[in-house]
Design a protein around this motif. Sequence first.
Motif, PDB file in Angstrom:
ATOM      1  N   ILE A   1     109.888  70.153  -5.118  1.00  0.00           N
ATOM      2  CA  ILE A   1     111.336  70.310  -5.047  1.00  0.00           C
ATOM      3  C   ILE A   1     112.021  69.206  -5.828  1.00  0.00           C
ATOM      4  O   ILE A   1     111.461  68.132  -6.062  1.00  0.00           O
ATOM      5  N   SER A   2     113.262  69.460  -6.229  1.00  0.00           N
ATOM      6  CA  SER A   2     114.025  68.473  -6.999  1.00  0.00           C
ATOM      7  C   SER A   2     114.762  67.524  -6.053  1.00  0.00           C
ATOM      8  O   SER A   2     114.873  67.776  -4.846  1.00  0.00           O
ATOM      9  N   ASP A   3     115.310  66.464  -6.599  1.00  0.00           N
ATOM     10  CA  ASP A   3     116.096  65.534  -5.797  1.00  0.00           C
ATOM     11  C   ASP A   3     117.339  66.220  -5.230  1.00  0.00           C
ATOM     12  O   ASP A   3     117.754  65.930  -4.106  1.00  0.00           O
ATOM     13  N   ASN A   4     117.929  67.120  -6.008  1.00  0.00           N
ATOM     14  CA  ASN A   4     119.107  67.853  -5.521  1.00  0.00           C
ATOM     15  C   ASN A   4     118.756  68.710  -4.306  1.00  0.00           C
ATOM     16  O   ASN A   4     119.507  68.771  -3.327  1.00  0.00           O
ATOM     17  N   GLU A   5     117.617  69.386  -4.388  1.00  0.00           N
ATOM     18  CA  GLU A   5     117.181  70.238  -3.272  1.00  0.00           C
ATOM     19  C   GLU A   5     116.804  69.392  -2.063  1.00  0.00           C
ATOM     20  O   GLU A   5     117.082  69.768  -0.909  1.00  0.00           O
ATOM     21  N   ARG A   6     116.185  68.255  -2.319  1.00  0.00           N
ATOM     22  CA  ARG A   6     115.833  67.349  -1.223  1.00  0.00           C
ATOM     23  C   ARG A   6     117.107  66.843  -0.538  1.00  0.00           C
ATOM     24  O   ARG A   6     117.174  66.777   0.706  1.00  0.00           O
ATOM     25  N   LYS A   7     118.103  66.514  -1.322  1.00  0.00           N
ATOM     26  CA  LYS A   7     119.379  66.050  -0.774  1.00  0.00           C
ATOM     27  C   LYS A   7     120.060  67.152   0.023  1.00  0.00           C
ATOM     28  O   LYS A   7     120.621  66.912   1.108  1.00  0.00           O
ATOM     29  N   TYR A   8     120.003  68.380  -0.474  1.00  0.00           N
ATOM     30  CA  TYR A   8     120.593  69.520   0.234  1.00  0.00           C
ATOM     31  C   TYR A   8     119.936  69.691   1.600  1.00  0.00           C
ATOM     32  O   TYR A   8     120.627  69.898   2.610  1.00  0.00           O
ATOM     33  N   CYS A   9     118.627  69.601   1.655  1.00  0.00           N
ATOM     34  CA  CYS A   9     117.907  69.751   2.920  1.00  0.00           C
ATOM     35  C   CYS A   9     118.245  68.609   3.879  1.00  0.00           C
ATOM     36  O   CYS A   9     118.416  68.825   5.081  1.00  0.00           O
ATOM     37  N   LYS A  10     118.350  67.409   3.341  1.00  0.00           N
ATOM     38  CA  LYS A  10     118.696  66.257   4.172  1.00  0.00           C
ATOM     39  C   LYS A  10     120.100  66.392   4.733  1.00  0.00           C
ATOM     40  O   LYS A  10     120.341  66.113   5.917  1.00  0.00           O
ATOM     41  N   ASN A  11     121.035  66.844   3.903  1.00  0.00           N
ATOM     42  CA  ASN A  11     122.425  67.005   4.348  1.00  0.00           C
ATOM     43  C   ASN A  11     122.547  68.071   5.445  1.00  0.00           C
ATOM     44  O   ASN A  11     123.464  68.017   6.272  1.00  0.00           O
ATOM     45  N   ASN A  12     121.641  69.045   5.413  1.00  0.00           N
ATOM     46  CA  ASN A  12     121.653  70.097   6.436  1.00  0.00           C
ATOM     47  C   ASN A  12     120.803  69.736   7.649  1.00  0.00           C
ATOM     48  O   ASN A  12     120.617  70.572   8.537  1.00  0.00           O
ATOM     49  N   LYS A  13     120.297  68.490   7.628  1.00  0.00           N
ATOM     50  CA  LYS A  13     119.521  67.961   8.762  1.00  0.00           C
ATOM     51  C   LYS A  13     118.249  68.759   9.032  1.00  0.00           C
ATOM     52  O   LYS A  13     117.845  68.963  10.184  1.00  0.00           O
ATOM     53  N   PHE A  14     117.599  69.242   7.944  1.00  0.00           N
ATOM     54  CA  PHE A  14     116.309  69.881   8.096  1.00  0.00           C
ATOM     55  C   PHE A  14     115.257  68.809   8.364  1.00  0.00           C
ATOM     56  O   PHE A  14     115.386  67.665   7.925  1.00  0.00           O
ATOM     57  N   PHE A  15     114.194  69.180   9.071  1.00  0.00           N
ATOM     58  CA  PHE A  15     113.072  68.267   9.269  1.00  0.00           C
ATOM     59  C   PHE A  15     112.250  68.199   7.982  1.00  0.00           C
ATOM     60  O   PHE A  15     111.949  69.229   7.373  1.00  0.00           O
ATOM     61  N   SER A  16     111.830  67.000   7.586  1.00  0.00           N
ATOM     62  CA  SER A  16     110.925  66.824   6.452  1.00  0.00           C
ATOM     63  C   SER A  16     109.580  66.347   6.970  1.00  0.00           C
ATOM     64  O   SER A  16     109.521  65.401   7.774  1.00  0.00           O
TER      65      SER A  16
END
Length: 237
Positions: free
Chosen positions: A188-203
């Motif tokens: 995944i890209s940094d943008n996609e990683r940021k999107y997931c983080k902003n939506n509070k998804f678990f990593s």
Amino acid sequence: MQRYILDDTTNNFYKTDIHHIKKVMRMQTGDKVIVCLHEKCSLVKLNIDENITFDVIENYDENKTLDITLVQGLLKGTKIETTIKYSTIFGAKKIVLVPFERSIAKNKNTDNKTDRYFLIAKEAAELAHREKIPTIEFQDSLKTINWKEYDYVILADEEEKKTLLKDLELKNIFDKKIAIIIGPEGGISDNERKYCKNNKFFSISLGKYIFPAEIAAISILNNFNSWFFWQLNNYNI
């Protein structure tokens, strides 16, 4: 014993199954098979003439399963077919195919692909003795997915080094909807990683080693299956 998952819109066999029963298996009236409809399975006796009907001999107990959706980044060539086959076998109830920023493959000829992917999923579900064929759909991006329908969303991230699936505090997941996100080749890209983080998804990390994108989901699905099976046997859920 041969198993067939019925068409839940007609409550009958798919045309491909009718051909398989008559021409490939050469079954006769009175032969027994297992049929599954709306996630419930039964032992039945076939009645074969121009059409195929059946009489129910025994209804089996409903099998409890988790409600897991795989959100898979589009992959090159036939790799996505591998993903569909094995994620079905390992229990995904829905598969969402999405182009990521690093995806080489694109959403093209989706109608034709959907028909082929359905047949792959159906064959895999029957092979694994699943009760249901997973739904397969295409989305334009992560942002077009309705994440509100999920109770937990889990991103497999190669940059996550510490948190494993077992470290997540997922409560009462038996009645929850879970989504798993797996990126394409290249991750995944940094943008996609940021999107997931902003939506509070678990990593989470999948461990020390990097899995090919087409089979990465198996690791998570298998862990969920093993944990769920243990819960069923130890707590009589």
